[in-house]
Scaffold this motif. Structure first.
Motif, short mmCIF file in Angstrom:
data_model
loop_
_atom_site.label_atom_id
_atom_site.label_comp_id
_atom_site.label_asym_id
_atom_site.label_seq_id
_atom_site.Cartn_x
_atom_site.Cartn_y
_atom_site.Cartn_z
N GLN A 1 68.81 51.99 -58.38
CA GLN A 1 69.73 51.45 -59.39
C GLN A 1 70.04 52.48 -60.46
OE1 GLN A 1 68.45 47.74 -61.07
NE2 GLN A 1 68.37 46.67 -59.12
N HIS A 2 71.19 52.29 -61.10
CA HIS A 2 71.60 53.18 -62.19
C HIS A 2 70.70 52.94 -63.40
CE1 HIS A 2 74.14 54.96 -65.35
NE2 HIS A 2 74.65 55.68 -64.37
N PRO A 3 70.36 53.97 -64.16
CA PRO A 3 69.47 53.79 -65.32
C PRO A 3 69.95 52.74 -66.32
CG PRO A 3 69.77 56.12 -64.86
CD PRO A 3 70.70 55.38 -63.96
N SER A 4 71.26 52.62 -66.50
CA SER A 4 71.78 51.67 -67.49
C SER A 4 71.45 50.22 -67.12
CB SER A 4 73.29 51.83 -67.63
OG SER A 4 73.94 51.56 -66.40
N SER A 5 71.36 49.93 -65.81
CA SER A 5 71.04 48.57 -65.39
C SER A 5 69.60 48.19 -65.74
CB SER A 5 71.26 48.41 -63.88
OG SER A 5 70.42 49.29 -63.16
N LEU A 6 68.76 49.19 -65.97
CA LEU A 6 67.36 48.95 -66.35
C LEU A 6 67.17 49.00 -67.86
CD1 LEU A 6 65.66 51.15 -63.61
CD2 LEU A 6 65.90 48.67 -63.58
N THR A 7 67.77 49.99 -68.49
CA THR A 7 67.57 50.15 -69.93
C THR A 7 68.22 49.03 -70.73
OG1 THR A 7 69.51 51.60 -69.98
CG2 THR A 7 67.36 52.65 -69.79
N ASN A 8 69.21 48.32 -70.15
CA ASN A 8 69.86 47.21 -70.85
C ASN A 8 69.08 45.90 -70.74
OD1 ASN A 8 72.01 48.74 -71.79
ND2 ASN A 8 73.24 48.38 -69.97
N LEU A 9 68.01 45.90 -69.95
CA LEU A 9 67.20 44.69 -69.82
C LEU A 9 66.35 44.50 -71.08
CD1 LEU A 9 65.97 45.13 -66.13
CD2 LEU A 9 67.77 43.61 -66.94
N GLU B 1 65.49 65.34 -61.71
CA GLU B 1 66.88 64.89 -61.74
C GLU B 1 67.13 64.10 -63.02
OE1 GLU B 1 67.50 62.61 -58.26
OE2 GLU B 1 66.83 64.17 -56.89
N LYS B 2 68.30 64.30 -63.58
CA LYS B 2 68.61 63.71 -64.89
C LYS B 2 68.57 62.19 -64.85
CE LYS B 2 71.97 63.97 -68.64
NZ LYS B 2 73.27 64.54 -69.09
N MET B 3 69.22 61.58 -63.86
CA MET B 3 69.25 60.12 -63.75
C MET B 3 67.86 59.55 -63.49
SD MET B 3 72.28 59.01 -64.32
CE MET B 3 74.01 59.48 -64.31
N THR B 4 67.14 60.17 -62.59
CA THR B 4 65.79 59.69 -62.27
C THR B 4 64.86 59.84 -63.47
OG1 THR B 4 66.18 60.43 -60.00
CG2 THR B 4 63.93 59.84 -60.58
N GLU B 5 65.06 60.88 -64.25
CA GLU B 5 64.23 61.07 -65.44
C GLU B 5 64.40 59.91 -66.42
OE1 GLU B 5 63.49 64.35 -69.00
OE2 GLU B 5 65.30 64.42 -67.79
N GLN B 6 65.63 59.42 -66.58
CA GLN B 6 65.86 58.29 -67.49
C GLN B 6 65.12 57.04 -67.00
OE1 GLN B 6 70.06 57.68 -68.21
NE2 GLN B 6 70.46 59.86 -68.34
N LYS B 7 65.12 56.82 -65.70
CA LYS B 7 64.41 55.66 -65.15
C LYS B 7 62.90 55.83 -65.30
CE LYS B 7 66.84 55.95 -61.25
NZ LYS B 7 67.38 55.63 -59.91
N TRP B 8 62.41 57.07 -65.14
CA TRP B 8 60.98 57.32 -65.31
C TRP B 8 60.57 57.10 -66.77
CZ3 TRP B 8 56.15 57.54 -64.32
CH2 TRP B 8 55.29 58.34 -65.05
N VAL B 9 61.39 57.54 -67.70
CA VAL B 9 61.09 57.34 -69.12
C VAL B 9 61.05 55.85 -69.45
CG1 VAL B 9 61.99 57.67 -71.45
CG2 VAL B 9 62.00 59.57 -69.83
N TRP B 10 61.97 55.07 -68.86
CA TRP B 10 61.98 53.61 -69.08
C TRP B 10 60.70 52.98 -68.54
CZ3 TRP B 10 62.10 49.61 -65.38
CH2 TRP B 10 62.32 48.33 -65.89
N PHE B 11 60.30 53.34 -67.34
CA PHE B 11 59.07 52.80 -66.76
C PHE B 11 57.85 53.23 -67.56
CE2 PHE B 11 55.40 53.58 -63.99
CZ PHE B 11 55.14 52.29 -63.57
N LYS B 12 57.84 54.48 -68.00
CA LYS B 12 56.70 54.99 -68.77
C LYS B 12 56.56 54.26 -70.10
CE LYS B 12 54.69 59.36 -70.39
NZ LYS B 12 54.49 58.96 -71.79
N SER B 13 57.69 53.92 -70.74
CA SER B 13 57.61 53.17 -71.99
C SER B 13 57.02 51.78 -71.75
CB SER B 13 58.99 53.06 -72.62
OG SER B 13 59.87 52.30 -71.80
#
Length: 654
Positions: A281-289, A319-331
């Motif tokens: 999934q795109h990072p925005s679909s996760l960070t907006n939750l 990868e830039k997109m994957t890094e955003q998802k990893w940062v979201w999961f890490k938080s």
């Protein structure tokens, strides 16, 4: 002049010979540079670069050796800087490089390697300089044991001093302690950076992380099962009304609080999404939750469900997109660890669930002194997932079947897709409006967003309740006693919702009514517009209750009193809305939807009932025709002989 200064002829000749030698070398280097700059063939690019580097090194060495007497004196006094190539001083390193290049025995391969090392060193110095300017400490190569020991010693001493603002009666001692603390901070950064770069430290952290995961895995799996027992598999596609009205697999009804929890904290709905579908999934679909306000049980379940996906994101975080998802999961993981630590400390101090005494006035030290959700145990039980509503606890997810759409349901599917698209656009537009109104204040935006969702839910509930009542009346299955009870329950729910809306306006609700004690109304025009729609729909709802009570000829003091009190509250809220809209200025908020009044709902119900009746009559007539075709009429000769024999009649019909 030289002779007057005491120099003999030998020294004077040697002086001029040195100048001539220097001049000859400089001319030779300039000639080589001109030859290289005139080269045009592409194959000579690499050789030209190497020769240019060599010329620059030689030139630097030669020019560096012709420094004045003052620079030579400074170098002898130790004022030189080996790392500063622009100082104009000849260092041991420069002399060594000069000697290597003047040595004719050095082969071409070693010469090229030496030039590469010089270029790499130059680049390294530039990078180090950039890091220092950015305030980043460059890690030194310090052994693990030494770095760890020094970090512990420095931390101990820093704790003894206290802080950088330490105070002491003696000014000299105070200044000394503050200076020492400042140096300790620098040393701490230096040794801690070196410690984190060692292989032993990295392995130690990986082992600690693995042990932590193993120690919590059992509780995390149980938390995931508990929540899934309360969550429908297709929770994402169900509305709040459907979840609150449809029976669960074991015949129960989900509490409204639980339904709101799943829909408002929408990150929980990921528990019914296949992790394989979450990973790309795109990072925005996760960070907006929405991830705020989750209980420890919910965070346990989310961590267990997303753990495998998080490991994938960690491996590909370059990868830039994957890094955003990893940062979201890490938080999420870091917040889970923090809450778990607080919970564990509290349990160790006051006891686990079931054996967790609370302090009283008589015994203030008899147990936990925290009130309400301040206590981690009480906060974790809101909502309570210890029950069972019959939904599967297995990793079962909605199945998406790709098939050709039927002609009959193509319109319904298109309508559903259009509704979902419109809902998504509406949510995004609302989020932008609220962020702009509250100037990016996250807490205010979150509260306003929740209030708007509650208003939407109130409008849906009012419409759903009136539809159910009118359908029951149309079917002729309405019972007066049950209707009056339903009216009372509905009035209680509406009253609570209206009080919540009034609290958002800043109105003073306790004690005697006093407008001077009202707080400023900070709501946005969007929220005020939704509140106006809710007030209008509530008035229509109350009119429906009064009309129905007149039709039944029923007289109930509680219903009459409840309607009267609610009307007064709605009038106050309506006046407050009008006042706030006047302050905010034009334009007036546009309606978010077309409100369905009681008359509209009644017309729809009667139309559906008439259509259903006509369809039932048509089916009955069709069944009667089929029955007549199968069973022929009785022969006159068989009349009066024991009635009709179906078996014989069927045989005769063949």
């Amino acid at each position: 002049e030289m002779k007057e200064n005491g120099m003999d002829e030998v020294e004077i000749v040697a002086f001029y010979e040195g100048f001539k030698a220097q001049d000859a070398r400089v001319n030779d280097l300039e000639k080589k540079i001109k030859e290289l700059s005139s080269a045009e063939e592409k194959n000579d690019t690499k050789l030209r670069r190497n020769m240019m580097l060599k010329a620059q090194v030689m030139s630097h060495s030669v020019l560096g050796s012709s420094g004045d007497m003052k620079e030579s004196k400074d170098e002898e006094d130790g004022g030189g800087d080996d790392d500063d190539d622009r100082s104009g001083k000849t260092t041991c390193r420069q002399l060594s490089i000069k000697k290597l290049f003047l040595d004719e025995k050095i082969d071409k391969e070693n010469e090229e390697m030496l030039l590469k090392l010089i270029a790499a060193e130059k680049k390294q110095k530039k990078l180090e300089k950039q890091l220092k300017q950015a305030g980043i400490q460059i890690a030194e190569d310090i052994p693990y044991e030494e770095a760890k020991s020094r970090v512990n010693e420095i931390a101990k001493r820093m704790n003894e001093i206290g802080s950088s603002d330490v105070t002491h009666p003696d000014p000299a001692t105070q200044a000394r302690l503050r200076e020492e603390y400042f140096k300790l901070e620098q040393d701490m950064e230096r040794f801690s950076t070196a410690l984190m770069m060692t292989d032993e430290y990295i392995k130690e952290q990986e082992d600690n992380e693995r042990k932590w995961e193993e120690s919590n895995e059992k509780d995390n799996i149980e938390a995931l099962k508990q929540i899934r027992r309360h969550m429908p598999v297709n929770v994402k596609n169900m509305t709040k009304t459907e979840m609150m009205t449809q029976p669960t697999p074991n015949g129960l009804i989900l509490p409204a609080k639980m339904v709101k929890r799943f829909k408002n904290s929408n990150v929980l709905m990921l528990l019914r999404v296949d992790p394989k579908s979450i990973a790309p999934q795109h990072p925005s679909s996760l960070t907006n939750l929405r991830v705020t306000g989750l209980t420890l049980t919910e965070r346990r379940a989310l961590h267990q469900h997303l753990r495998s996906v998080g490991e994938q994101w960690k491996k590909k975080k370059e990868e830039k997109m994957t890094e955003q998802k990893w940062v979201w999961f890490k938080s999420l993981r870091d917040k889970f660890k923090s809450d778990l630590t607080m919970y564990t400390i509290h349990v160790e101090k006051f006891g686990p669930p079931g054996n967790h005494p609370y302090a009283t006035r008589r015994d203030p030290d008899g147990g936990c002194h925290l009130i309400g959700k301040q206590c981690p145990l009480k906060a974790n039980m809101d909502p309570d997932y210890s029950g069972d509503y019959g939904y599967t606890e297995a990793a079962e997810y909605p199945v998406v079947n790709v098939r050709k759409a039927d002609a009959e349901d193509s319109g319904a599917k298109a309508l559903q897709e259009a509704k979902e698209l419109a809902r998504a656009k509406l949510e995004n537009a609302r989020a932008d409006i609220l962020k702009k109104h509250y100037k990016g204040k996250v807490r205010e935006v979150a509260l306003a967003n929740g209030a708007c969702e509650t208003l939407d839910e109130t409008l849906d509930n009012l419409e759903s309740i009136q539809t159910g009542w009118l359908e029951t009346i149309a079917e002729g299955s309405a019972v007066q006693k049950k209707e009056i009870t339903a009216f009372g329950d509905a009035l209680k729910d509406i009253r609570l919702s209206v009080l919540t809306f009034m609290e958002r306006t800043g109105m003073q609700l306790s004690g005697k009514k006093d407008a001077s004690k009202d707080k400023p109304d900070t709501r946005s025009k969007l929220e005020v517009g939704l509140c106006c729609e809710a007030v209008e729909q509530c008035f229509d709802f109350l009119n429906g209750i009064e009309d129905r009570m007149k039709e039944l000829g029923a007289k109930d003091g509680r219903i009459r009193s409840g309607v009267k009190q609610l009307r007064e509250l709605l009038k106050d809220l309506e006046a407050r809305n009008t006042q706030t809209i006047g302050k905010l200025g034009p334009p007036k908020p546009a309606p978010s939807r077309k409100l369905k009044k009681r008359a509209d709902i009644k017309a729809e119900v009667e139309k559906k009932a008439a259509a259903a009746k006509a369809e039932a009559e048509a089916e009955a007539a069709e069944d009667e025709d089929e029955y007549c075709k199968v069973i022929p009429p009785v022969h006159p000769m068989m009349a009066g002989r024991g009635g009709n024999n179906d078996l014989m009649s069927a045989i005769a019909a063949r």
